[in-house]
Motif scaffolding. Structure first.
Motif, PDB file in Angstrom:
ATOM      1  N   GLU A 136     -37.035  -8.563 -12.806  1.00 55.25           N
ATOM      2  CA  GLU A 136     -38.342  -8.937 -12.148  1.00 55.25           C
ATOM      3  C   GLU A 136     -39.455  -7.928 -12.612  1.00 55.25           C
ATOM      4  O   GLU A 136     -40.574  -8.226 -13.078  1.00 55.25           O
ATOM      5  N   ARG A 137     -39.098  -6.537 -12.999  1.00 53.10           N
ATOM      6  CA  ARG A 137     -40.148  -5.564 -13.399  1.00 53.10           C
ATOM      7  C   ARG A 137     -40.491  -6.045 -14.944  1.00 53.10           C
ATOM      8  O   ARG A 137     -41.863  -5.998 -15.334  1.00 53.10           O
ATOM      9  N   LYS A 166     -42.992  -9.123 -14.780  1.00 55.43           N
ATOM     10  CA  LYS A 166     -44.245  -8.618 -14.345  1.00 55.43           C
ATOM     11  C   LYS A 166     -44.868  -7.935 -15.576  1.00 55.43           C
ATOM     12  O   LYS A 166     -46.260  -8.090 -15.952  1.00 55.43           O
ATOM     13  N   ASN A 212     -48.436  -8.744 -17.607  1.00 57.81           N
ATOM     14  CA  ASN A 212     -49.462  -7.813 -17.802  1.00 57.81           C
ATOM     15  C   ASN A 212     -49.899  -7.603 -19.153  1.00 57.81           C
ATOM     16  O   ASN A 212     -50.916  -7.462 -19.579  1.00 57.81           O
TER      17      ASN A 212
END
Length: 402
Positions: free
Chosen positions: A223-224, A227, A231
């Protein structure tokens, strides 16, 4: 008149006027980059044989005109080839290269440009060579812009895609400078560059997520990374994924927690043993039994991957076809999962299945079939949370042996 190296023994070769960016029938592999670059890109090609009637009427094959021009590019540095060399070829073959072989002329320019960009060698010298090619090939500004945009788009896509693969969308200063130079030197429209980066970035994140879904795993670290990619590439993740992908990601996040984290305990509204803990409860459950008897495994034989894959791809809730010929309705009530057994509290009867008696779990769209050591197969239909029930049950059964 300049001496043309293409005046040599003629052998038959077929020429086609096909414009393909970056692919030229006269190109050869680059082996010696110490030579003038144009001589490493273009390859000398034998001339086409003169036909019987051409000899009879003292004519030359017109396609040899463009072959001679190619051979000039293969033999001499570009800046040593003048407009007069091209005019001499046209006079000898009584042709207009600009009118009759326009696509070939465009391709000569495009191939040279493609080579410069592919090898990151679009320096001042090569920009001058490209300008000289424009002059001797009689290519107008509109054509040059078209070719620059077409080749530039292909190369920009190629390198942007390559760069974002290296570090999940984080570009180095050198990589950013290279892409900016392509954009500036070829005067690529801002809208084109934004379209390229948006398309490739979205495709990249979608493929990355699809791989996670195919592997049936979504850890907090995954998940990190998602994201972080969003970004780095300035992607709106909410708009990049379909409703199905978003649903599957939500499910996989839940599955990871059910498999890796401590299970949440509930206070049941029934009496259980002191050594028991309740991990799942739900009401409005239908309990069925299969009418037929089927072959059973000799020990617990359920792969949690099969359960996850089934419920992940089933999607929305679908009720089973509960045919009376297929199975028998037993009762309706509430179901509980403890660390030892399945407990069913029905309207007319209570049932339970101890984990050591369970041999197999078979997922269904709105429930699960449970093979036991003895007795008929139990079919449990739940109003929702079917996947959660199945995965907790599978984990509790397997935890018994740890």
């Amino acid at each position: 008149m300049a001496q043309h190296p293409a005046q040599q023994e003629e052998v038959h070769v077929h020429i086609t006027e096909v414009f393909v960016i970056g692919v030229n029938q006269f190109m050869k592999n680059i082996e010696n980059t110490n030579k003038d670059m144009s001589q490493t890109i273009f390859q000398n090609v034998p001339l086409v044989n003169t036909s019987f009637f051409q000899k009879l009427f003292k004519q030359l094959p017109t396609e040899n005109g463009v072959i001679e021009l190619n051979n000039l590019l293969a033999t001499y540095p570009i800046k040593e080839i003048s407009k007069q060399h091209v005019s001499d070829i046209e006079e000898r073959y009584k042709i207009s290269l600009e009118n009759e072989f326009r696509l070939n002329l465009e391709e000569f320019y495009a191939v040279y440009l493609n080579f410069c960009l592919s090898n990151k060698s679009l320096d001042e010298e090569n920009l001058e060579n490209l300008y000289h090619l424009k002059i001797i090939l009689s290519l107008n500004d509109q054509t040059i812009e078209k070719l620059n945009h077409k080749v530039g788009e292909i190369i920009y896509k190629k390198y942007f895609e390559k760069f974002i693969l290296i570090a999940h969308g984080i570009l180095t200063k050198k990589e950013e400078d290279f892409l900016e130079k392509i954009e500036k030197d070829l005067k690529l429209p801002k809208s084109l560059v934004e379209s390229i980066t948006s398309e490739i970035s979205t495709n990249y994140i979608q493929k990355y997520v699809e791989k996670l879904i195919n592997n049936l795993i979504l850890s907090p670290e995954d998940e990190r990374v998602i994201k972080s990619i969003g970004n780095n590439l300035n992607i709106n993740l909410e708009k990049s994924f379909s409703d199905q992908i978003k649903r599957q990601l939500k499910q996989l996040k839940s599955y990871w927690a059910l498999e890796k984290l401590s299970l949440t305990t509930f206070e049941p509204n029934i009496v259980i043993q002191k050594s028991e803990h309740c991990y799942f409860k739900i009401a409005s459950v239908n309990w069925y039994e299969l009418r037929s008897v089927r072959q059973k495994p000799s020990y617990y034989n359920t792969n949690s991957r099969i359960l996850k894959e089934f419920y992940l791809n089933t999607g929305t809730y679908k009720s089973m076809n509960h045919s009376n010929d297929y199975m028998k309705f037993v009762d309706k009530g509430s179901i509980y999962l403890t660390n030892k057994r399945i407990i069913f509290v029905g309207n007319t009867k209570n049932l339970n299945i101890r984990f050591e008696k369970i041999l197999r779990l078979t997922p269904k769209s709105d429930g699960i079939e449970i093979d036991k050591e003895t007795g008929k197969v139990a079919v449990i239909q739940l109003p929702d949370k079917v996947d959660e029930f199945a995965l907790i049950l599978d984990r509790l059964i397997k935890d018994r042996h740890i």
